[in-house]
Design a protein around this motif. Structure first.
Motif, PDB file in Angstrom:
ATOM      1  N   ILE A  45      -3.042  -1.338  -0.419  1.00 46.33           N
ATOM      2  CA  ILE A  45      -2.858  -1.881   0.293  1.00 46.33           C
ATOM      3  C   ILE A  45      -2.915  -3.250  -0.154  1.00 46.33           C
ATOM      4  O   ILE A  45      -3.293  -3.903  -0.815  1.00 46.33           O
ATOM      5  CB  ILE A  45      -4.921  -1.598   1.060  1.00 46.33           C
ATOM      6  N   THR A  46      -2.060  -3.756   1.495  1.00 48.13           N
ATOM      7  CA  THR A  46      -1.790  -5.852   1.025  1.00 48.13           C
ATOM      8  C   THR A  46      -1.674  -5.806   2.720  1.00 48.13           C
ATOM      9  O   THR A  46      -1.329  -5.552   3.742  1.00 48.13           O
ATOM     10  CB  THR A  46      -0.396  -5.064   0.755  1.00 48.13           C
ATOM     11  N   GLN A  69       0.452  -0.934   4.297  1.00 47.96           N
ATOM     12  CA  GLN A  69       0.807  -1.955   3.489  1.00 47.96           C
ATOM     13  C   GLN A  69       2.842  -1.903   3.759  1.00 47.96           C
ATOM     14  O   GLN A  69       3.408  -1.170   5.004  1.00 47.96           O
ATOM     15  CB  GLN A  69       1.247  -0.253   2.034  1.00 47.96           C
TER      16      GLN A  69
END
Ligand code: F6P
Length: 369
Positions: A199-200, A362
């Motif tokens: 995850i970003t 993401q």
């Protein structure tokens, strides 16, 4: 009138690529018989009391500067239009102009980000002959596809993100990695992709905490049920990211001379939330200033060379009030000029519709048109 002396300074946060750019300025100027004066510590170095010390730069002196990170000239976040001395704030820009004259500098090349180039634009409006070079690991300036320092910093961040995967995998925890970038998510997003983050989280897309926790829980629970699947995750979070309805997290409430608060702490907050809301352990690391450190990557050396050389050419052409800009990234790039205001008019942020998956937090898996 032919140019006699160019002044060069570096302002704002340091970044790998500054020294290669200074070197290129000196080399190109020498070829044309122009002297170069290095000014210490950004705009501060042109204020009364500071400008008595400058550094005459020549080809032999800067020969190996392409190999150095940071800036040999030093930097500061001084804003001459909002200068603070003895507890008083005032406009010291006339000091800068008078000192440039005193130093015999007829053209100035400031290398910096939004703040440094914002000052350059204002000085240009007051008659200073200036050509800027874009620099910031945040890559958030308008009018250019590249800002010095981004590539090296992205590599450093990606390296640590990648290294986070083995401890997290061995201990089955969620590793949160906080990266810089201020209000732009470029550094987080692309280093997250390169380093293998699950995850970003970026400032451009406030996140739903429940959804983040759900994604993590699903992934780690599956890994617990079936050992073929990962029982860890790496979450990259940009320092300016925030939960829906939430606020940015600052290290301190004070703002600098350009009105910026120091961001930091959202990663530790997120790790606490993950621990509180799931059965999974979570650790946080904020990469901090080392992500601006280290030797410049080949891309930053090449871009520094192109930007520094172009800045001197622009000075010779009398293209005052401009910033060197790039379309594309080296080696397939075109170097050009943009008005300094373009750099500072609006931040260059992540194009969420094009590059970000809001369901999975993401990089988008939709690439072609
Ligand atoms: O603009 C570069 C940057 O590194 C940002 O990513 C970060 O928010 C800020 O500078 C940190 O500022 P300082 O170096 O003053 O702590």
């Amino acid at each position: 009138m032919a140019l006699k002396r160019i002044g060069v300074l570096t302002g704002g946060g340091d970044a790998p690529g500054l020294n290669p750019a200074i070197r290129a300025v000196v080399w190109k100027a020498a070829e044309l018989g122009i002297e170069v004066t290095g000014i210490y510590d950004g705009w501060k170095g042109l204020l009364d009391g500071y400008c008595d010390e400058t550094w005459p730069l020549d080809v032999e002196l800067v020969r190996y500067w392409d190999l150095d990170g940071g800036t040999r000239l030093g930097s500061s976040r001084t804003n001459p239009f909002n200068h603070k001395k003895d507890g008083e704030k005032f406009d010291a820009s006339d000091q800068v102009i008078a000192n440039l004259k005193k130093l015999g500098i007829d053209a100035l090349v400031p290398i910096g980000g939004e703040d440094t180039l914002g000052v350059a634009a204002k000085l240009f409006a007051k008659g200073v002959q200036v050509v800027g070079i874009p620099k910031t690991i945040d890559k958030d300036l308008g009018g250019t596809d590249y800002t010095l320092g981004f590539d090296t910093s992205m590599r450093t961040c990606a390296d640590i993100i990648e290294r986070s995967r083995t401890p997290a995998g061995s201990h089955h925890w969620v590793q949160v990695v906080e990266v810089m970038g201020r209000h732009a998510g470029h550094l987080a997003l692309w280093s997250g992709l390169a380093g293998g983050a699950f995850i970003t989280l970026i400032p451009e897309a406030p996140f739903n905490l429940e959804r983040v926790v759900q994604l993590l829980d699903e992934r780690l629970s599956r890994g617990k049920r079936d050992r073929r699947f990962p029982r860890y995750a790496v979450v990259v979070i940009s320092e300016g990211a925030l939960p829906e309805g939430g606020q940015e997290v600052n290290v301190e409430q004070q703002v600098d001379a350009f009105g910026h608060a120091r961001l930091g702490g959202i990663g530790a907050w997120l790790a606490d939330q993950i621990r509180a809301r799931t059965s999974w352990d979570s650790r946080a690391v904020a990469l901090g200033h080392p992500q601006r450190g280290g030797v410049p990557s080949p891309i930053d050396r090449i871009m520094g060379h192109l930007f520094g050389t172009a800045a001197v050419e622009a000075c010779v052409q009398g293209a005052w009030g401009k910033m060197i800009s790039a379309r594309g990234i080296a080696p397939a790039c075109t170097i050009g000029l943009q008005p300094l205001e373009e750099a500072t008019k609006g931040l260059n942020l992540v194009d969420v519709a094009r590059h970000y998956n809001l369901e999975r937090y993401q990089v988008s898996r939709h690439v072609l048109g």
